[in-house]
Scaffold this motif. Structure first.
Motif, PDB file in Angstrom:
ATOM      1  N   VAL A  91       0.832  -1.085  -0.096  1.00  0.00           N
ATOM      2  CA  VAL A  91       0.039   0.118   0.099  1.00  0.00           C
ATOM      3  C   VAL A  91       0.845   1.193   0.023  1.00  0.00           C
ATOM      4  N   ASP A  92       0.523   2.215  -1.023  1.00  0.00           N
ATOM      5  CA  ASP A  92       1.707   3.190  -1.030  1.00  0.00           C
ATOM      6  C   ASP A  92       0.451   4.697  -1.127  1.00  0.00           C
ATOM      7  N   VAL A  93       0.765   5.413  -0.179  1.00  0.00           N
ATOM      8  CA  VAL A  93      -0.015   6.665  -0.024  1.00  0.00           C
ATOM      9  C   VAL A  93       0.876   7.737   0.086  1.00  0.00           C
ATOM     10  N   ARG A  94       0.929   8.650  -0.829  1.00  0.00           N
ATOM     11  CA  ARG A  94       2.021   9.828  -1.069  1.00  0.00           C
ATOM     12  C   ARG A  94       1.220  11.070  -1.323  1.00  0.00           C
ATOM     13  N   ASP A  95       1.812  12.222  -0.677  1.00  0.00           N
ATOM     14  CA  ASP A  95       1.628  13.458  -1.104  1.00  0.00           C
ATOM     15  C   ASP A  95       0.172  13.801  -1.478  1.00  0.00           C
ATOM     16  N   VAL A  96      -0.869  13.731  -0.423  1.00  0.00           N
ATOM     17  CA  VAL A  96      -2.112  13.906  -0.431  1.00  0.00           C
ATOM     18  C   VAL A  96      -2.532  14.522   0.838  1.00  0.00           C
ATOM     19  N   THR A  97      -3.695  15.510   0.745  1.00  0.00           N
ATOM     20  CA  THR A  97      -4.041  16.254   1.878  1.00  0.00           C
ATOM     21  C   THR A  97      -5.571  15.901   2.311  1.00  0.00           C
ATOM     22  N   LEU A  98      -5.819  15.255   3.466  1.00  0.00           N
ATOM     23  CA  LEU A  98      -6.692  14.873   4.123  1.00  0.00           C
ATOM     24  C   LEU A  98      -7.473  15.791   4.783  1.00  0.00           C
ATOM     25  N   LYS A  99      -8.690  16.150   4.753  1.00  0.00           N
ATOM     26  CA  LYS A  99      -9.467  17.058   5.724  1.00  0.00           C
ATOM     27  C   LYS A  99     -10.636  16.533   6.339  1.00  0.00           C
ATOM     28  N   ASP A 100     -11.048  16.837   7.573  1.00  0.00           N
ATOM     29  CA  ASP A 100     -12.073  16.712   8.200  1.00  0.00           C
ATOM     30  C   ASP A 100     -12.953  15.441   8.094  1.00  0.00           C
ATOM     31  N   SER A 101     -12.308  14.595   8.538  1.00  0.00           N
ATOM     32  CA  SER A 101     -12.801  13.112   8.380  1.00  0.00           C
ATOM     33  C   SER A 101     -14.146  12.947   9.497  1.00  0.00           C
ATOM     34  N   GLU A 131       0.237  -5.286   4.917  1.00  0.00           N
ATOM     35  CA  GLU A 131       1.806  -5.547   4.701  1.00  0.00           C
ATOM     36  C   GLU A 131       2.473  -5.050   3.864  1.00  0.00           C
ATOM     37  N   GLY A 132       3.564  -4.325   4.079  1.00  0.00           N
ATOM     38  CA  GLY A 132       4.271  -3.379   2.944  1.00  0.00           C
ATOM     39  C   GLY A 132       3.581  -2.101   2.788  1.00  0.00           C
ATOM     40  N   VAL A 133       3.292  -1.140   4.033  1.00  0.00           N
ATOM     41  CA  VAL A 133       2.976   0.003   3.712  1.00  0.00           C
ATOM     42  C   VAL A 133       3.709   1.080   3.839  1.00  0.00           C
ATOM     43  N   ARG A 134       3.433   2.125   2.596  1.00  0.00           N
ATOM     44  CA  ARG A 134       4.451   3.174   2.809  1.00  0.00           C
ATOM     45  C   ARG A 134       3.556   4.571   2.874  1.00  0.00           C
ATOM     46  N   ILE A 135       3.684   5.358   3.785  1.00  0.00           N
ATOM     47  CA  ILE A 135       2.763   6.834   3.955  1.00  0.00           C
ATOM     48  C   ILE A 135       3.897   7.579   3.988  1.00  0.00           C
ATOM     49  N   GLY A 141      -5.119  11.089  13.245  1.00  0.00           N
ATOM     50  CA  GLY A 141      -4.693  11.273  11.891  1.00  0.00           C
ATOM     51  C   GLY A 141      -3.907  10.112  11.245  1.00  0.00           C
ATOM     52  N   ILE A 142      -3.083   9.282  11.906  1.00  0.00           N
ATOM     53  CA  ILE A 142      -2.973   7.901  10.967  1.00  0.00           C
ATOM     54  C   ILE A 142      -3.024   6.788  12.024  1.00  0.00           C
ATOM     55  N   ASP A 143      -3.936   5.786  11.537  1.00  0.00           N
ATOM     56  CA  ASP A 143      -4.004   4.573  12.613  1.00  0.00           C
ATOM     57  C   ASP A 143      -3.272   3.505  11.692  1.00  0.00           C
ATOM     58  N   ILE A 144      -2.327   2.731  12.448  1.00  0.00           N
ATOM     59  CA  ILE A 144      -1.649   1.607  11.815  1.00  0.00           C
ATOM     60  C   ILE A 144      -2.293   0.532  12.906  1.00  0.00           C
ATOM     61  N   ASP A 145      -2.602  -0.534  12.229  1.00  0.00           N
ATOM     62  CA  ASP A 145      -3.577  -1.560  13.105  1.00  0.00           C
ATOM     63  C   ASP A 145      -3.148  -2.877  12.604  1.00  0.00           C
ATOM     64  N   SER A 146      -2.296  -3.658  13.585  1.00  0.00           N
ATOM     65  CA  SER A 146      -1.890  -4.890  13.195  1.00  0.00           C
ATOM     66  C   SER A 146      -1.301  -5.266  11.800  1.00  0.00           C
ATOM     67  N   CYS A 147      -0.405  -4.110  11.543  1.00  0.00           N
ATOM     68  CA  CYS A 147       0.219  -4.232  10.043  1.00  0.00           C
ATOM     69  C   CYS A 147       1.569  -4.749  10.409  1.00  0.00           C
ATOM     70  N   GLN A 148       2.147  -4.763   9.307  1.00  0.00           N
ATOM     71  CA  GLN A 148       3.837  -5.385   9.258  1.00  0.00           C
ATOM     72  C   GLN A 148       4.525  -4.554   7.936  1.00  0.00           C
ATOM     73  N   ARG A 149       5.740  -4.471   8.335  1.00  0.00           N
ATOM     74  CA  ARG A 149       6.499  -3.722   7.344  1.00  0.00           C
ATOM     75  C   ARG A 149       5.900  -2.237   6.925  1.00  0.00           C
ATOM     76  N   VAL A 150       5.841  -1.171   7.768  1.00  0.00           N
ATOM     77  CA  VAL A 150       5.243  -0.056   7.717  1.00  0.00           C
ATOM     78  C   VAL A 150       6.321   1.164   7.779  1.00  0.00           C
ATOM     79  N   ARG A 151       6.437   2.026   6.640  1.00  0.00           N
ATOM     80  CA  ARG A 151       7.096   3.166   6.939  1.00  0.00           C
ATOM     81  C   ARG A 151       6.262   4.353   6.773  1.00  0.00           C
ATOM     82  N   ILE A 152       6.403   5.180   7.730  1.00  0.00           N
ATOM     83  CA  ILE A 152       5.671   6.200   7.860  1.00  0.00           C
ATOM     84  C   ILE A 152       6.620   7.663   7.838  1.00  0.00           C
ATOM     85  N   SER A 153       6.663   8.572   6.864  1.00  0.00           N
ATOM     86  CA  SER A 153       7.799   9.622   6.857  1.00  0.00           C
ATOM     87  C   SER A 153       7.371  10.772   6.380  1.00  0.00           C
TER      88      SER A 153
END
Length: 280
Positions: free
Chosen positions: A6-16, A27-31, A46-58
């Motif tokens: 999962v690859d999530v990059r360069d977005v703005t998320l507002k007012d959820s 598995e294999g998440v990059r934010i 803001g960000i919830d990582i739940d029972s995931c593996q191999r995650v990079r948040i930067s």
């Protein structure tokens, strides 16, 4: 949910309407480069990582109505091999947190080079309260300003199962944790709180190169307060009330190492800087 790469990059998320983003059992998440502006209700993690593996948040910029960056384990599998780096966080709750849901536990987690500001509760909160094991966590190089508490580490027994009507989980374990390179200013009356349970101590906790400047103002009655165990309560640094130390209150810990820890106050404070209760 249950995704790979999962690859999530360069977005703005507002007012959820609730959690801003929730990654569950992936598995294999990059934010990277994600900007969150969501303070419209009390569940805007803001960000919830739940029972995931191999995650990079930067390189994320989070302004959230609930916990800023939060690792959870609501499945029976751990959050494992997670790196959080170079992020900026402001929150109406905690800045960077592991918990509250902890059934699967947390293993091999690194959080580094982040700033936390204008945050209502703790800058960093590390919690095991619904069973599970926290083992091998390093938090380093975090600058904090304008928040209620700097660091909160809690092993409790809320014991909420991750399935409806499931069995009550036993008390978990919290061990082999290093928190280092913390600079915290503009903190409330509580600097750092570390608390296990009488028969279930936290094991192997190192606090190194930490400077905390709190508001001060504690009186002699505060210094003599008997602190409740509150084993089954929801975990927050404030759950114990005013504590008898302005810098670090530590209870039920085996293997606590303090190196270059400095606690100062703005106003005079009758409480000592450090109080240890059932600590080796």
């Amino acid at each position: 949910v249950n995704c790979r790469n999962v690859d999530v990059r360069d977005v703005t998320l507002k007012d959820s309407p609730m959690w801003v983003q929730h990654y569950l059992a992936c598995e294999g998440v990059r934010i990277s480069g994600v900007r969150v502006r969501s303070r419209v209700n009390g569940n805007n993690d803001g960000i919830d990582i739940d029972s995931c593996q191999r995650v990079r948040i930067s390189d994320c910029d989070i302004s959230s109505g609930d916990d800023g960056i939060c690792l959870k384990s609501t499945y029976g599998q751990p959050c494992r091999d997670v790196v959080v780096s170079n992020c900026i966080v402001s929150s109406d709750s905690n800045g960077i947190k592991l918990g509250t849901e902890t059934n699967g536990g947390f293993e091999n987690i690194a959080v580094t080079n982040c700033t936390v500001y204008d945050t209502r509760l703790s800058g960093v909160a590390l919690e095991i309260v619904d069973g599970g094991i926290m083992d091998g966590v390093v938090v380093s190089n975090i600058a904090m300003r304008k928040l209620d508490a700097a660091v909160f580490v809690r092993l409790g027994d809320r014991a909420r199962p991750f399935r409806t009507n499931g069995p009550r989980p036993g008390v978990g374990k919290l061990r082999n944790v290093v928190v280092q390179g913390i600079q915290a200013s503009g903190v409330g009356k509580t600097g750092c709180v570390v608390s296990g349970l009488p028969a279930h101590p936290i094991e192997g906790l190192t606090l190194r190169d930490i400077s905390v400047v709190t508001a001060g103002g504690g009186n002699a009655a505060d210094a003599k307060r008997v602190v409740p165990e509150a084993a089954d309560q929801y975990p927050e640094y404030s759950m114990f009330g005013v504590l008898p130390a302005h810098g670090l209150y530590a209870r039920h810990v085996r293997g606590l190492v303090l190196e270059n820890v400095r606690c100062t106050t703005i106003l005079p404070d009758a409480r000592p800087g450090v109080v240890r209760d059932d600590v080796e």
